[in-house]
Enzyme design. Sequence first.
Site, PDB file in Angstrom:
ATOM      1  N   LYS A 173     126.374   3.966 -44.041  1.00  0.00           N
ATOM      2  CA  LYS A 173     127.021   2.920 -44.630  1.00  0.00           C
ATOM      3  C   LYS A 173     128.134   2.412 -43.758  1.00  0.00           C
ATOM      4  O   LYS A 173     129.009   3.119 -43.465  1.00  0.00           O
ATOM      5  CB  LYS A 173     127.809   4.010 -45.647  1.00  0.00           C
ATOM      6  CG  LYS A 173     128.447   3.022 -46.854  1.00  0.00           C
ATOM      7  CD  LYS A 173     129.405   3.777 -47.615  1.00  0.00           C
ATOM      8  CE  LYS A 173     130.857   3.377 -47.248  1.00  0.00           C
ATOM      9  NZ  LYS A 173     131.317   2.063 -47.070  1.00  0.00           N
ATOM     10  N   GLU A 202     135.244  11.536 -36.588  1.00  0.00           N
ATOM     11  CA  GLU A 202     135.939  10.802 -35.418  1.00  0.00           C
ATOM     12  C   GLU A 202     137.085   9.973 -36.115  1.00  0.00           C
ATOM     13  O   GLU A 202     136.946   9.013 -36.986  1.00  0.00           O
ATOM     14  CB  GLU A 202     135.108   9.642 -34.774  1.00  0.00           C
ATOM     15  CG  GLU A 202     133.577  10.395 -34.233  1.00  0.00           C
ATOM     16  CD  GLU A 202     134.095  10.943 -32.851  1.00  0.00           C
ATOM     17  OE1 GLU A 202     135.229  10.879 -32.308  1.00  0.00           O
ATOM     18  OE2 GLU A 202     133.177  11.624 -32.330  1.00  0.00           O
ATOM     19  N   CYS A 209     141.051   3.140 -32.588  1.00  0.00           N
ATOM     20  CA  CYS A 209     141.440   4.273 -32.746  1.00  0.00           C
ATOM     21  C   CYS A 209     141.964   4.936 -31.681  1.00  0.00           C
ATOM     22  O   CYS A 209     143.041   5.881 -31.853  1.00  0.00           O
ATOM     23  CB  CYS A 209     140.211   5.309 -33.056  1.00  0.00           C
ATOM     24  SG  CYS A 209     138.833   5.302 -31.773  1.00  0.00           S
ATOM     25  N   GLU A 235     149.811   6.272 -38.070  1.00  0.00           N
ATOM     26  CA  GLU A 235     149.029   4.904 -37.357  1.00  0.00           C
ATOM     27  C   GLU A 235     148.904   3.789 -37.628  1.00  0.00           C
ATOM     28  O   GLU A 235     148.904   3.975 -38.821  1.00  0.00           O
ATOM     29  CB  GLU A 235     147.393   5.751 -37.190  1.00  0.00           C
ATOM     30  CG  GLU A 235     146.344   4.781 -36.793  1.00  0.00           C
ATOM     31  CD  GLU A 235     144.955   5.259 -36.830  1.00  0.00           C
ATOM     32  OE1 GLU A 235     144.488   5.498 -37.903  1.00  0.00           O
ATOM     33  OE2 GLU A 235     144.178   5.157 -35.779  1.00  0.00           O
TER      34      GLU A 235
HETATM   35  P1  NAD Z   1     138.513   4.238 -43.631  1.00  0.00           P
HETATM   36  O1  NAD Z   1     138.666   5.872 -43.504  1.00  0.00           O
HETATM   37  O2  NAD Z   1     139.403   3.595 -44.691  1.00  0.00           O
HETATM   38  O3  NAD Z   1     137.135   3.938 -43.950  1.00  0.00           O
HETATM   39  C1  NAD Z   1     136.046   4.362 -43.069  1.00  0.00           C
HETATM   40  C2  NAD Z   1     134.492   4.333 -43.878  1.00  0.00           C
HETATM   41  O4  NAD Z   1     134.763   5.325 -44.879  1.00  0.00           O
HETATM   42  C3  NAD Z   1     134.443   3.029 -44.500  1.00  0.00           C
HETATM   43  O5  NAD Z   1     132.821   2.851 -44.580  1.00  0.00           O
HETATM   44  C4  NAD Z   1     134.888   3.522 -46.061  1.00  0.00           C
HETATM   45  O6  NAD Z   1     134.235   2.682 -47.100  1.00  0.00           O
HETATM   46  C5  NAD Z   1     134.471   4.957 -46.261  1.00  0.00           C
HETATM   47  N1  NAD Z   1     135.195   5.714 -47.017  1.00  0.00           N
HETATM   48  C6  NAD Z   1     136.327   5.423 -47.509  1.00  0.00           C
HETATM   49  N2  NAD Z   1     136.537   6.480 -48.440  1.00  0.00           N
HETATM   50  C7  NAD Z   1     135.826   7.281 -48.731  1.00  0.00           C
HETATM   51  C8  NAD Z   1     135.433   8.439 -49.177  1.00  0.00           C
HETATM   52  N3  NAD Z   1     136.206   9.032 -50.165  1.00  0.00           N
HETATM   53  N4  NAD Z   1     134.154   9.155 -48.966  1.00  0.00           N
HETATM   54  C9  NAD Z   1     133.356   8.530 -47.928  1.00  0.00           C
HETATM   55  N5  NAD Z   1     133.442   7.376 -47.410  1.00  0.00           N
HETATM   56  C10 NAD Z   1     134.586   6.851 -47.633  1.00  0.00           C
HETATM   57  O7  NAD Z   1     138.661   3.717 -42.221  1.00  0.00           O
HETATM   58  P2  NAD Z   1     138.973   2.192 -41.815  1.00  0.00           P
HETATM   59  O8  NAD Z   1     140.043   1.577 -42.394  1.00  0.00           O
HETATM   60  O9  NAD Z   1     137.511   1.640 -41.919  1.00  0.00           O
HETATM   61  O10 NAD Z   1     138.828   2.332 -40.068  1.00  0.00           O
HETATM   62  C11 NAD Z   1     139.985   2.477 -39.468  1.00  0.00           C
HETATM   63  C12 NAD Z   1     140.351   4.127 -39.227  1.00  0.00           C
HETATM   64  O11 NAD Z   1     139.280   4.290 -38.276  1.00  0.00           O
HETATM   65  C13 NAD Z   1     141.511   3.953 -38.150  1.00  0.00           C
HETATM   66  O12 NAD Z   1     142.160   5.451 -38.795  1.00  0.00           O
HETATM   67  C14 NAD Z   1     140.839   4.455 -37.017  1.00  0.00           C
HETATM   68  O13 NAD Z   1     141.771   5.034 -35.973  1.00  0.00           O
HETATM   69  C15 NAD Z   1     139.644   5.216 -37.269  1.00  0.00           C
HETATM   70  N6  NAD Z   1     138.819   5.055 -36.244  1.00  0.00           N
HETATM   71  C16 NAD Z   1     138.405   6.209 -35.242  1.00  0.00           C
HETATM   72  C17 NAD Z   1     137.461   6.128 -34.657  1.00  0.00           C
HETATM   73  C18 NAD Z   1     137.061   7.495 -33.591  1.00  0.00           C
HETATM   74  O14 NAD Z   1     136.247   7.400 -32.641  1.00  0.00           O
HETATM   75  N7  NAD Z   1     138.130   8.484 -33.517  1.00  0.00           N
HETATM   76  C19 NAD Z   1     136.734   5.067 -34.150  1.00  0.00           C
HETATM   77  C20 NAD Z   1     137.102   3.629 -34.845  1.00  0.00           C
HETATM   78  C21 NAD Z   1     138.080   3.755 -35.942  1.00  0.00           C
END
Ligand code: NAD
Length: 503
Positions: free
Chosen positions: A174, A249, A283, A384
């Site tokens: 997804k 992650e 991230c 963040e």
């Molecule tokens: P997000 O947590 O809003 O969403 C990430 C994914 O999770 C999306 O596909 C979203 O649809 C899904 N999602 C949202 N709610 C969910 C739920 N309740 N159950 C299951 N899936 C759900 O994050 P974002 O805004 O898309 O991305 C930014 C974040 O990602 C930042 O915090 C960033 O630091 C982190 N990030 C971390 C890494 C790493 O390697 N540590 C890499 C990239 C991004």
Amino acid sequence: MYKLRMFINGEWKDSLNEQKSHIINPANGTIIAEAPSGNEEDASMAIDAARRAFDSGIWSDLSAFERASYLYKIADMIEENAAELSKLETENTGKPLKESEYDIADAVGCFRYYAGIVTKPSGQTYHVTDPVQAMVVREPVGVCGLIAPWNFPLLTGAWKIAPALAAGNTIVFKPAEITPVTTYRLFEIMKEVGIPDGVANLVLGGGATVGNEIAESDKVDMVSFTGSTSTGRSIMKSASGNIKNISLELGGKSPNIVFADADFETAVDYALNGIFLNAGQVCNAGSRLLLEESIHDKFIERLIEKAKKIRVGPGDHPSTEMGALVSNEHMNKVLEYIQIGLDEGAKLACGGKRMTNNGLENGYFVEPTIFVDTKPDMRIVQEEIFGPVLIVQKFKDEEEAIQLANDTPYGLAAGVFSQDGAKALRVIKKIKAGITWINAFNLAYNEAPWGGYKQSGIGRGLGTFGLDTFTEVKQININLDVKPTEWFNSVESDMGTIAISNS
Ligand code: NAD
């Protein structure tokens, strides 16, 4: 306009609810694609397909060499289509084309890396008490739910899909609902190379519906999630029903520490790169710059001078160095944080505003922004922001640098700049972070583990660790002297009990 579809059990599908959403180019607000808004039922169909495919052994029973041959073909096709994929990534995320090209090349490398290592020797043998030979083999976990964020859409997809498939799992993927375009193309490629039906499934839709169904389903054996810490927390709860394997992650607020003895221009250069690459939507961004007191003013002066010269614009313009933020909603969140910083009493050293000049008015652009005079307990220091907003902190000595560096709930990455090698290593060893650099920032390699301490996650992606993440460990003990142990019934007796005498 691109018309995207889901990919379930080897077939392209719209959502059962027939709902669609528009995918936006954040540089100008135009619609670039229409995608199905899938829901729990679509996710459930994809999970069933992945379950059947895994249980049939159609993928896991292939030799590692055979699975690797598919991965090599996927890598080749991504490479052949790199120009188109980079253009799409830029259109969907707003990032400069140069960055997209780098991401796509990295995704190619990731598929090749896992195709390569999965055929290498694995497992262990143990010299235990004779006559037993003990060994350990790695097996696929089963059905893996892979949930990705929007900041590196194709690349984070590759980081999960390549090791999961290499290890013999089947997958339900997804992508983030706002950036599905390149992932859709990746699944077209996977179909073209002939990945067997049901092995790789794509569901498009929201987190609370599709994402949560994947995290909750008893038919899913593992969830690998990249995204925010708050979503990670919710996934841990949803995944607890059947005690899934989880790999998380998550977010960061990573410190970049510059000592007075650092190479000045190198440190300035990496400080800019650490926070303004992908407009800070990284991230591991170096979102907190920790400066030794004696160089603070001079460093900030130089940083401001350089930050003001960063060319901000549409990602597809050849001279753009920093693009738009990914969405209107996210831009507003970043602007809100800037306001919070001002309300908390931090001083804006540069930037701080939305950019609407020179044709940027329909896009989601924010100026490269730097806050100074901050205090450790401010929200802008602790939380963040995920945008082009650098928070500067001042320290007087090594001890204070370490204390400030560790003073957030996160522990993803950290950098130290100093020409004193022993000091730099001493400091790095005291910092609670999973990815660190000395005299550099932001470097990432397919070969090396990726992940964080504390609330930045659980487990590691990439490298051999990333392959291990998608496997279970099985102990096999082989008896080399096949005869009864005679542990029981060693004494001739026709009684089932022992007569105990009271005398
Ligand atoms: P997000 O947590 O809003 O969403 C990430 C994914 O999770 C999306 O596909 C979203 O649809 C899904 N999602 C949202 N709610 C969910 C739920 N309740 N159950 C299951 N899936 C759900 O994050 P974002 O805004 O898309 O991305 C930014 C974040 O990602 C930042 O915090 C960033 O630091 C982190 N990030 C971390 C890494 C790493 O390697 N540590 C890499 C990239 C991004």
